[in-house]
Design an enzyme around this catalytic site. Sequence first.
Site, PDB file in Angstrom:
ATOM      1  N   GLU A   1       4.600   9.249   2.831  1.00 59.09           N
ATOM      2  CA  GLU A   1       3.544   8.361   2.330  1.00 59.09           C
ATOM      3  C   GLU A   1       3.353   7.337   3.415  1.00 59.09           C
ATOM      4  O   GLU A   1       2.127   6.922   3.397  1.00 59.09           O
ATOM      5  CB  GLU A   1       3.698   7.908   0.930  1.00 59.09           C
ATOM      6  CG  GLU A   1       3.918   8.929  -0.089  1.00 59.09           C
ATOM      7  CD  GLU A   1       2.394   9.661  -0.252  1.00 59.09           C
ATOM      8  OE1 GLU A   1       1.464   9.277  -0.066  1.00 59.09           O
ATOM      9  OE2 GLU A   1       2.593  11.043  -0.211  1.00 59.09           O
TER      10      GLU A   1
ATOM     11  N   GLU B   1      -4.396   6.880   7.099  1.00 60.42           N
ATOM     12  CA  GLU B   1      -5.262   6.374   6.563  1.00 60.42           C
ATOM     13  C   GLU B   1      -5.948   5.079   7.180  1.00 60.42           C
ATOM     14  O   GLU B   1      -6.743   4.679   7.303  1.00 60.42           O
ATOM     15  CB  GLU B   1      -5.079   6.090   5.045  1.00 60.42           C
ATOM     16  CG  GLU B   1      -5.967   5.471   4.222  1.00 60.42           C
ATOM     17  CD  GLU B   1      -5.457   4.807   3.030  1.00 60.42           C
ATOM     18  OE1 GLU B   1      -6.430   4.084   2.209  1.00 60.42           O
ATOM     19  OE2 GLU B   1      -4.478   5.121   2.500  1.00 60.42           O
TER      20      GLU B   1
ATOM     21  N   HIS C   1       0.839  -1.186  -0.109  1.00 58.27           N
ATOM     22  CA  HIS C   1       0.076  -0.027   0.075  1.00 58.27           C
ATOM     23  C   HIS C   1       0.947   1.149   0.038  1.00 58.27           C
ATOM     24  O   HIS C   1       0.682   2.039  -0.759  1.00 58.27           O
ATOM     25  CB  HIS C   1      -0.909   0.031   1.179  1.00 58.27           C
ATOM     26  CG  HIS C   1      -1.885   1.040   1.349  1.00 58.27           C
ATOM     27  ND1 HIS C   1      -2.740   1.229   2.477  1.00 58.27           N
ATOM     28  CD2 HIS C   1      -2.434   1.875   0.428  1.00 58.27           C
ATOM     29  CE1 HIS C   1      -3.656   2.398   2.284  1.00 58.27           C
ATOM     30  NE2 HIS C   1      -3.289   2.790   0.854  1.00 58.27           N
TER      31      HIS C   1
ATOM     32  N   GLU D   1       2.597   1.622  -3.266  1.00 61.20           N
ATOM     33  CA  GLU D   1       1.457   2.156  -4.477  1.00 61.20           C
ATOM     34  C   GLU D   1       1.381   3.707  -4.256  1.00 61.20           C
ATOM     35  O   GLU D   1       1.347   4.432  -5.402  1.00 61.20           O
ATOM     36  CB  GLU D   1       0.094   1.411  -3.982  1.00 61.20           C
ATOM     37  CG  GLU D   1      -1.395   1.963  -4.927  1.00 61.20           C
ATOM     38  CD  GLU D   1      -1.961   2.379  -3.919  1.00 61.20           C
ATOM     39  OE1 GLU D   1      -2.578   3.777  -3.996  1.00 61.20           O
ATOM     40  OE2 GLU D   1      -2.828   1.622  -3.214  1.00 61.20           O
ATOM     41  N   HIS D   2       1.419   4.155  -3.006  1.00 57.76           N
ATOM     42  CA  HIS D   2       1.299   5.701  -2.909  1.00 57.76           C
ATOM     43  C   HIS D   2       2.713   6.185  -3.255  1.00 57.76           C
ATOM     44  O   HIS D   2       2.711   7.253  -4.181  1.00 57.76           O
ATOM     45  CB  HIS D   2       1.126   5.970  -1.370  1.00 57.76           C
ATOM     46  CG  HIS D   2      -0.118   6.054  -0.924  1.00 57.76           C
ATOM     47  ND1 HIS D   2      -0.913   7.282  -0.435  1.00 57.76           N
ATOM     48  CD2 HIS D   2      -1.128   5.003  -0.816  1.00 57.76           C
ATOM     49  CE1 HIS D   2      -1.936   6.846  -0.053  1.00 57.76           C
ATOM     50  NE2 HIS D   2      -2.067   5.402  -0.153  1.00 57.76           N
TER      51      HIS D   2
END
Length: 975
Positions: A145, A167, A67, A70-71
């Site tokens: 990130e 997040e 994840h 990905e960012h």
Amino acid sequence: MELELNKVYHGFKLLETKDINEINSTGMVFEHEKSGARLFYLKNDDDNKVFAVSFRTPPEDSTGLPHILEHSVLCGSRKFPLKEPFVELVKGSLNTFLNAFTFPDKTMYPVASTNNKDFLNLMDVYLDAAFYPNIYKYPEIMMQEGWHYEIEDKDSEINYKGVVYNEMKGAFSSPESILFRKISESLFPDTQYGVESGGDPDVIPELTQKQFLNFHKKYYHPSNSYMYLYGDMDIVEKLKFINEEYLKDFDKIDVDSQLLMQNSFDKQKETVIEYPISNNEKEEDKTFLSMNFAVGKATNDELYLAFDILEHLLLETPSSPLKKALIDANIGKDVFGSFEASMLQPMFSIVVKNSNESEKERFKDIVIKTLRGLVEKGIDKKLIEASINIREFQLREADYHGYPKGLIYGMKSMDSWLYDENPWIHLTYEDTLKKIKSALETNYFEELIDKYILKNNHSSVLIVKPAKGLAEKKEADIKKKLQEFKQKLSKEEIEELVKNTLKLKERQTTADSPEDLKKIPLLAIEDIEPNAKELPLVEKEEQGIKVLHHPVFTNGISYINMYFGTEGVREEFIPYISLLTTILGKVSTDNYSYEDLAKEININTGGIRNGAQAYSEKWSDEKLHPKFVVKAKSLVSNMKKLVELLGEIVGHTKFDDHKRLKEIIQETKSRLEMIIFDRGHVFAANHILSYFSPAGKYEDMLGGLTFYNFIVDLENNFESKAKEISENLKHVSEIIFNKNNLLVSVTLEDTDYDEFKKNFDLFYTNLKSNRVSVEAYDFKVEQKNEGLMTSGKVQYVAKAYNFAKLGYSYSGSLQVLKTIANYDYLWNRVRVQGGAYGSFSAFQRNGNMFFTSYRDPNLKETLKVYDGAGEFFKNFDTDDRQMTKYIIGTVSDLDFPLTPSMKGDRAADNYIKKLNYDDIQKERKEILNTKVEHIRKFGDLISDVMKQNFICVLGNEEKITENKNIFNSTINLFE
């Protein structure tokens, strides 16, 4: 040109082709011989082109590495060395989709556009990001990130900060999110599905820079890639581009990205986990009970579709037997299911919400007893027909709620392609459907239940229960851990952390150079169509009723919307309008039990949905045209039955089944709670509008905090209020469903309009015709400035007011301002520097304006950012190229391709708001002609709005209490 099998095109060998009639496409599978990259192309005449590059990325732990990566790969690359090329594309391309996704076993980077030049630009940026990201140059990217130690001077406390960290703190605040994230862990503990690919906040800070880079080196190679193209395009041109710009520089290697299969269990496993609630909430009726099953492999196309239908049949309708049995047993207040097939081993779940741990055994017994009874006695064939029909309708309609259908097809292709099977397995559904339809004469579904549920030991019971003080304990533990960590550091090590923090902040606050910005490819204003598209609308009249006909190609489907004015409903009854939207179609009528009604709807239609909205006239939030909206669709050949059912529902619903009403009210409360946790930024922004706007006040009564409190009160006092609830629902329905309130909107081809005209009487005759008096609403608006407290670990921070009330007028240039605010000002200060997952703005025609943040670790710091926006825009400056970019990004939102039903919906919405083509064209012209000086002039507008100091924050109880001086009142949102 026709491509030939086994021929090589720019390094890509065409291995296989397949006509996929179900989606009017031809599938082509290629392999890039030098690099080993796979490519799947769906050729068709859709001008909304899609590209995706995906990688198989099995996580090894719960640090969230896939994840975070990905960012991070979208934060600058070899050819595009800006800090945020992704953001530059969002604000400056005509994309119809632009995002990235982390799944439990893969990472996808999809883009879409209807403009070929723009499409190539998007492909270029995404391919460069995937294969040549700047993560190797700048460790600050992973810090920003993912996570980092934040300490600005040697005497400060150390904190964790990072976008994904916050997040996932937000995701792990929601009990539903915790439940579904832990289900796969309970079923597949020894595989990639036994860890959290998105990242567990407790584990994310264990991720090292070395692990981070090694993961990219291992998995982000063309030999482990899956490229996807869809739409009407010159495929040879695209293959040439991918080869010459990227793949020719790579050689094929062996990438060990094998996905592990979980061995079946000998017996069902049980797990209990806790989720946080605030100290003021009660623990009773807050537990989730779930029973979960591993179901075969995703590459089994028949099982993949059949279990999706079975889940709907058992758990998703008022007539679903398993849902009904669990509700009747009063084990919990909401029941739903899930079939997750985007993983090697799909999983099926049965969930009861708002229950208690003491009900565990009874829950298990009822599930097994009910399913065993269905196997022994057989499932109602009409119920089977209904569930097959509704899923078949959805497959054929291919309307994916605003997502490009090419994107959805790409995702479905990965559900087999990633697991070493053909990518079209789940796209060619006709033969599979024929096999499943044998269930209408055989024990097909009964045998599925017996084999994959009753006799399946690969199963888990997962209980997620509330715990007071859990969030506070966790925060205290983190604080203590960080304090102890700091105490063990040497003076030099602390100085190094301070240096890293300041270096990150310097990177975040330093603007990209003009030279780097120019490296992002950009369209010209001349590439944009200067004229807005006209939406099809022909005004007609049937039986004295205004009918808006939208003649477009619908592939044999009719879309019928009934808009009933609700101006005759007294103010105190407005929440009942929204309750009525959830009741209709789920309770019995004069001629159908609610179970039979659900079956008839699903057998004969594509669905009937109800909603309510306070449409405000285009330039005012005080001139309201509130509507109760019934949206229905069916094949044109089934229109007669559709209209009959609509007439039955609006004219003959019975409101006296108190047991059923209670069940629906409990479910409504449950679903609202999920929405509040999942979309807290929208909830806070909508609620703040009720402080000053009549339109906002009305909407809050329909679906915001006022409505939630109304539902809580009805549930808590149902026994004493049951008769009153029934009478009020009947009263409100009799006011609303009246011929004098009705506006009809139909979207279907010209040749099919007569079919509607012929059958309209079947609906019309069920309506009342007495004169309805219009209420003069006098909404009491007040500056409440509430802190809405939950056990969540993050905030949703909103600030708003109506600029028209301050003497400002709407201009299309405000939409360009919104693009700049969202992707420059708020993005950089609230997301990049503040660590929130997102922050958004809105500038509406009626004058309402808001800023809101999503999964935000901050509160007063974010409000300070909002307050500084006016000065930022008063001093705003940029060059013509950047202004062009902002304008193009703004037009991208306006020109999103609309499905037939969306065209009809939008045309009707505009009609109700008295918004005509000239208004829309004027807005477009103002957008296209926006200059820097227009943006600067809006600085005063924003400053004046912020000075009104209307604030609403939904978030962590402790954080809100710490800042209680900001609020007029603080409220515990949940009981």
